[in-house]
Enzyme design. Structure first.
Site, short mmCIF file in Angstrom:
data_model
loop_
_atom_site.label_atom_id
_atom_site.label_comp_id
_atom_site.label_asym_id
_atom_site.label_seq_id
_atom_site.Cartn_x
_atom_site.Cartn_y
_atom_site.Cartn_z
N GLU A 138 5.70 -2.82 15.43
CA GLU A 138 5.11 -1.35 15.26
C GLU A 138 5.01 -0.66 16.35
OE1 GLU A 138 0.31 -0.28 13.65
OE2 GLU A 138 1.34 -2.30 13.11
N GLU A 142 -2.23 6.79 17.58
CA GLU A 142 -3.35 6.79 16.87
C GLU A 142 -4.44 7.34 17.73
OE1 GLU A 142 -3.73 2.82 14.47
OE2 GLU A 142 -3.36 2.35 16.80
#
EC number: 3.2.1.-
Length: 269
Positions: A138, A142
């Site tokens: 990943e 964010e």
């Protein structure tokens, strides 16, 4: 993140795609990387490109249910909405999309306005995991609603994270559109905010190797308060995406303001 959020998704398996003829790049060696360079201005939501999450959540930490009704395009902007609306066992509904194809080394870029609200997560990231019969890899941008002056950067390699880095977002990620980009190479990842390099990773142990899908999501939590803040709902809020682009390693950049274009110009000088 600290949780494998996407273990429940159904995924398709794809074959690898070669880059432009004569340009032997590391991307060609990434098994399953079948996505080619593209740019999407979201004039419409092309469901041949994007899968819309609908009807589930990713575990007890998530206080909303993914709903296709929370995903739409308006005047060339993708909108993912978080609002109080009972869907299945949750009292809130939220939105997420993901590409159907997987992408390898190259430049990933999105122009985004984050949502408002403590306890919310506005995310632009790439991901692959056990549901695709792959390790959890990943790469994240964010924006946590508790502090929209920052964007959190992170990577996971075989489910091992702990690589968080907070970068400034001048003016606030929720006050206007900002450009987020990362350049993923075999030996490094470079992160950019509004065209400025803010973070670089060169430790091989912290660089994912598996081709991944591109995601946008907006979700909330009642439990991950140390990380995302205390959940406080006031009114519906949106993650808005003006543009997304991927430029495969060795390909021409996809739009004039692209970080990939900047790097091409710098190399030619």
């Amino acid at each position: 993140m600290t949780i494998d959020r996407y273990r429940r998704f159904a995924r398709l398996a794809f074959i690898a795609t070669l880059p432009l003829a004569g340009l032997a790049t590391a991307a060609a060696a990434q098994e399953g990387a079948n996505g080619k360079s593209f740019k999407d201005d979201f004039d419409t939501l092309d469901t041949r490109v994007w899968f819309v999450s609908d009807g589930w959540n990713n575990g007890g930490h998530q206080n909303c249910t993914w709903s296709k009704k929370q995903v739409k395009t308006v005047d060339g902007i993708l909108e993912l909405t978080f609002e109080e609306k009972k869907v299945k066992e949750r009292n809130f509904a939220c939105g997420e999309i993901q590409t159907r194809k997987r992408f390898g080394y190259g430049t990933y870029e999105a122009r985004i306005k984050a949502a408002d609200g403590s306890g919310l997560n506005s995310a632009f990231f790439t991901y692959i995991g056990p549901a695709d019969k792959k390790p959890h890899d990943e790469i994240d941008f964010e924006v946590l609603g508790k502090n929209t002056a920052k964007v959190q950067i992170n990577q996971y390699v075989s489910a091992k994270g702990g690589n968080e880095f907070l970068a400034d977002v001048p003016g606030g990620a929720n006050q206007g559109f900002n450009d987020y980009a990362f350049v993923w190479e075999k030996n490094r990842i470079r992160y950019y905010v509004n065209g400025e390099l803010v973070h670089e990773v060169t430790d091989p142990a912290k660089i994912p190797v598996n081709a991944q899908k591109i995601f946008f999501s907006l979700w909330g939590t009642d439990t991950l308060t140390d990380w995302m803040g205390t959940f406080s709902y006031k009114e519906p809020t949106k993650l808005q995406v003006d543009r997304v682009a991927f430029t495969a390693a060795g390909d021409e950049c996809q739009f004039a303001e692209s970080v990939a274009c900047q790097l091409e110009r710098a190399q030619s000088e």
